[in-house]
Design a protein around this motif. Structure first.
Motif, short mmCIF file in Angstrom:
data_model
loop_
_atom_site.label_atom_id
_atom_site.label_comp_id
_atom_site.label_asym_id
_atom_site.label_seq_id
_atom_site.Cartn_x
_atom_site.Cartn_y
_atom_site.Cartn_z
N LYS A 46 31.84 59.26 49.95
CA LYS A 46 31.01 58.24 50.57
C LYS A 46 31.69 56.87 50.50
N VAL A 47 31.61 56.16 51.63
CA VAL A 47 32.09 54.79 51.69
C VAL A 47 30.85 53.90 51.62
N GLU A 48 30.75 53.11 50.56
CA GLU A 48 29.58 52.26 50.37
C GLU A 48 29.74 50.97 51.18
N GLU B 137 33.33 39.19 68.08
CA GLU B 137 32.48 39.03 66.92
C GLU B 137 31.67 40.30 66.64
N LYS B 138 31.34 40.52 65.37
CA LYS B 138 30.52 41.67 64.98
C LYS B 138 29.15 41.63 65.65
N ALA B 139 28.58 40.44 65.76
CA ALA B 139 27.27 40.32 66.39
C ALA B 139 27.32 40.77 67.84
N CYS B 140 28.41 40.46 68.54
CA CYS B 140 28.55 40.87 69.95
C CYS B 140 28.62 42.38 70.07
N VAL C 54 30.28 43.60 56.54
CA VAL C 54 30.93 44.89 56.73
C VAL C 54 32.27 44.71 57.42
N SER C 55 33.20 45.60 57.13
CA SER C 55 34.49 45.59 57.82
C SER C 55 34.27 45.88 59.30
N ILE C 56 34.95 45.14 60.16
CA ILE C 56 34.76 45.35 61.59
C ILE C 56 35.25 46.74 62.01
N ASP C 57 36.23 47.30 61.28
CA ASP C 57 36.70 48.65 61.59
C ASP C 57 35.61 49.68 61.31
N ASP C 58 34.89 49.50 60.18
CA ASP C 58 33.79 50.41 59.87
C ASP C 58 32.65 50.24 60.88
#
Length: 257
Positions: free
Chosen positions: A8-10, A75-78, A18-22
């Motif tokens: 598991k990746v927490e 951006e993550k929000a986008c 959070v990482s943008i890749d995740d």
């Protein structure tokens, strides 16, 4: 002998951390499951829109999102807003069905528009088009169609975005992601702190299959304000129900795959 369960990746309970890749992997997983469901629904003339490609592009939704992130610094929000847009358009346009023919052109149009709506700095349409594998003229038309489809509602509350994120983590198909502390409710009272997205000086040189469409867009009818927004899972179930009801009143030769 049973294979060991994946480690598991927490992940944090806040999408800003959070990482943008995740995040990209989580969004791609959700969109792929949504498309796998909706691709079973026969394509009818009334479902055609400007977002439809002539064929499924030869690049996965995960790789397509990674490409957009790499060359536009989105951006993550986008990225999370694309899920909100799918729910919003599905509510406003009963004929809209998110499939593998729609996905790529919809994503590049949504990210182009949301970046302009949220960020102080953003890329040019020339760059977005090159990254997305379409012409500038096509992107301009897609952006206009998209803005009409969402009725210019480009932003939503921070807590709603975090709810999308929490749901992505808890329902991801890989089974390798988990929330820190297994928090039952997502979101916080903090406001979103969005960084400016910066354009890159160099143009991307990674080849991509051209994503084109020759289909006209239908007229979009506006809906009253305050319409509740369904979740992606609800829209998947509703799409199946709507299609089954349509079959009862249409040609007996049209069947679900």
């Amino acid at each position: 002998m049973e294979s060991p369960s994946p480690t598991k990746v927490e992940l944090p309970t806040s999408f800003e951390e959070v990482s943008i890749d995740d995040l990209v992997e989580l969004i791609a997983d959700m969109l792929q499951r949504l498309m796998s469901h909706n691709d079973k629904i026969p394509l009818l003339p009334e479902n055609l829109s400007r977002f439809h490609s002539g064929s499924v592009p030869h690049i996965s939704v995960l790789d397509y999102l990674k490409r957009i992130v790499q060359y536009t610094n989105v951006e993550k929000a986008c990225l999370l807003l694309t899920l909100n847009y799918i729910d919003l358009i599905s509510t406003r346009m009963p004929t809209f069905i998110f499939t593998s023919l729609v996905c790529h052109r919809f994503l590049i149009a949504a990210i182009t528009a949301s970046s302009k709506g949220l960020c102080d700095a953003f890329c040019t349409n020339q760059l977005y088009a090159k990254v997305g594998g379409i012409t500038v003229t096509e992107l301009n038309c897609l952006e206009q169609e998209f803005l009409s489809a969402v009725d210019w509602h480009l932003v939503c509350a921070r807590d709603m975005l975090n709810e999308y994120y929490i749901n992505l983590v808890r329902t991801n198909g890989s089974g390798r992601f988990a929330l820190a502390g297994d928090t039952p409710q997502g979101g916080s009272d903090n406001d979103v702190d969005l960084d400016s997205v910066m354009s890159r000086d160099s143009s991307p040189d990674i080849p991509i299959r051209h994503v084109s469409s020759e289909t006209p867009a239908p007229t979009i009818q506006a809906s009253p304000e305050g319409v509740p927004r369904a979740t992606l899972e609800q829209n998947m179930a509703f799409a199946a129900l709507r299609q089954s009801q349509h079959q009862l009143h249409s040609s007996p030769y049209q069947q679900l795959n």
